[in-house]
Design an enzyme around this catalytic site. Structure first.
Site, mmCIF file in Angstrom:
data_model
loop_
_atom_site.group_PDB
_atom_site.id
_atom_site.type_symbol
_atom_site.label_atom_id
_atom_site.label_comp_id
_atom_site.label_asym_id
_atom_site.label_seq_id
_atom_site.Cartn_x
_atom_site.Cartn_y
_atom_site.Cartn_z
ATOM 1 N N HIS A 1 46.503 38.351 33.370
ATOM 2 C CA HIS A 1 46.657 39.405 34.173
ATOM 3 C C HIS A 1 48.115 40.157 34.157
ATOM 4 O O HIS A 1 48.798 40.189 35.001
ATOM 5 C CB HIS A 1 46.453 39.047 35.668
ATOM 6 C CG HIS A 1 45.056 38.373 35.670
ATOM 7 N ND1 HIS A 1 43.934 39.278 36.133
ATOM 8 C CD2 HIS A 1 44.475 36.958 35.491
ATOM 9 C CE1 HIS A 1 42.986 38.417 35.950
ATOM 10 N NE2 HIS A 1 43.086 37.311 35.664
ATOM 11 N N HIS B 1 45.479 45.549 32.522
ATOM 12 C CA HIS B 1 44.680 44.577 32.336
ATOM 13 C C HIS B 1 43.441 44.701 33.271
ATOM 14 O O HIS B 1 43.518 45.595 34.302
ATOM 15 C CB HIS B 1 45.253 43.160 32.840
ATOM 16 C CG HIS B 1 45.693 43.084 34.043
ATOM 17 N ND1 HIS B 1 46.779 43.321 34.690
ATOM 18 C CD2 HIS B 1 44.994 42.312 35.284
ATOM 19 C CE1 HIS B 1 46.944 42.883 36.027
ATOM 20 N NE2 HIS B 1 45.609 42.506 36.106
ATOM 21 N N HIS C 1 37.754 36.146 38.433
ATOM 22 C CA HIS C 1 39.023 35.954 38.816
ATOM 23 C C HIS C 1 39.197 35.608 40.002
ATOM 24 O O HIS C 1 40.227 34.834 40.535
ATOM 25 C CB HIS C 1 39.591 37.336 38.520
ATOM 26 C CG HIS C 1 41.295 37.320 39.095
ATOM 27 N ND1 HIS C 1 41.943 36.378 38.729
ATOM 28 C CD2 HIS C 1 41.831 38.261 39.707
ATOM 29 C CE1 HIS C 1 43.135 36.656 39.132
ATOM 30 N NE2 HIS C 1 43.237 37.686 39.777
ATOM 31 N N HIS D 1 40.096 42.811 45.731
ATOM 32 C CA HIS D 1 39.584 41.432 45.188
ATOM 33 C C HIS D 1 38.348 40.913 45.651
ATOM 34 O O HIS D 1 37.510 40.565 45.253
ATOM 35 C CB HIS D 1 40.588 40.398 44.998
ATOM 36 C CG HIS D 1 41.975 40.656 44.054
ATOM 37 N ND1 HIS D 1 42.895 41.816 44.457
ATOM 38 C CD2 HIS D 1 42.130 40.455 42.719
ATOM 39 C CE1 HIS D 1 43.537 41.823 43.197
ATOM 40 N NE2 HIS D 1 43.260 41.012 42.517
#
Length: 271
Positions: A74, A78, A84, A212
């Site tokens: 990362h 990227h 992740h 995320h």
């Protein structure tokens, strides 16, 4: 607008040769100076990029020069794969991402003015709904690219992270925006100019780091530290995202390119 629905491979090759389709490099140069996200002491740090000299036309390799590469998954421009994040831990690694999701239509939403005035600016669901009233629906199977102007800071670690005693102050997306993208659209990925897909203060949100949590948890992807989004139109670009095919990888440095109609002058009007 690039006619992606009807253009054939021969037509595309001819357009590239003729210069009527332009290739825009959205990738930040990768070096030891590339900014990385500082993590709390209890977390393993993200390694900076480094080259290890192996041969330089010398006794170690008289006819060649080569290096070892040392970096984090990362670091720099990227891609984040679903595994992740804890919410996507049972989903794809970076080697498993289907190639058709890495070559896809892209749209750009521009909030440079807002982010210049407020580094903690958050893109909202209402922002995206208003954008769609002007530009049409978000493309199923496509990428949303969020232009904030933050790429102008990417030459300097301190300016790019923009931290004080309360942590980093960088733009991102709100909780409702992250949930909307994950649950109510067919977008496959979110691309940003900042060090990560979440805002600098997202550790304070509920849930923390919603981009995320919601996007990777629903099998979507992130692309970070993008450059030159100002050269793309609001709609009509084709994105090419090329991470390394790392088995078990949670992400990878990537070369990210966009194909645009050379006749399209965006004039910075992605709003």
């Amino acid at each position: 607008m690039l006619p992606t629905s009807s253009i054939g491979s021969a037509d595309l090759a001819a357009a590239l040769t003729a210069g009527t389709v332009r290739v825009v490099d959205l990738t930040a140069s990768l070096s030891h100076a590339t900014p990385v996200l500082p993590l709390p002491p209890e977390m393993a740090p993200i390694p900076r990029f480094a080259l290890e000299p192996l041969a330089y036309y010398d006794d170690e390799g008289e006819i060649s020069m080569q290096h070892g590469i040392h970096t984090g998954e990362h670091t720099g421009t990227h891609v984040d794969a679903p595994i992740h994040w804890h919410s996507g831990r049972d989903l794809e690694d970076v080697a498993s991402i289907a190639p058709e999701k890495l070559v896809a239509p892209a749209v750009v939403i521009d909030r440079v003015a807002e982010c210049t005035a407020n580094p903690d600016y958050l893109l909202t669901r209402d922002d995206l709904l208003a954008w769609q009233e002007t530009h049409g629906p978000l493309p199923a199977g496509g990428w949303l690219l969020y232009r904030t102007g933050w790429n102008e800071r990417s030459h300097d670690q301190t300016a790019f992270i923009n931290a004080d005693e309360n942590g980093p102050h960088t733009p991102g997306i709100s909780v409702d925006c992250a949930r909307y993208l994950a649950e109510e659209t067919g977008m496959v990925g979110l691309g940003v100019e900042t060090v990560g897909t979440d805002a600098g203060q997202a550790f304070r949100f509920d849930p923390p780091f919603p981009a995320h949590s919601f996007l990777l948890g629903s099998g979507r992807y992130g692309a970070t530290q993008l450059q030159n989004l100002a050269e793309l139109p609001a709609t009509g670009a084709v994105l090419i995202v090329a991470p390394l095919k790392i088995v078990g990888g949670t992400g990878s440095p990537a070369r990210v390119l966009a194909l645009v109609d050379a006749a399209d002058d965006t004039n910075g009007e992605q709003n």
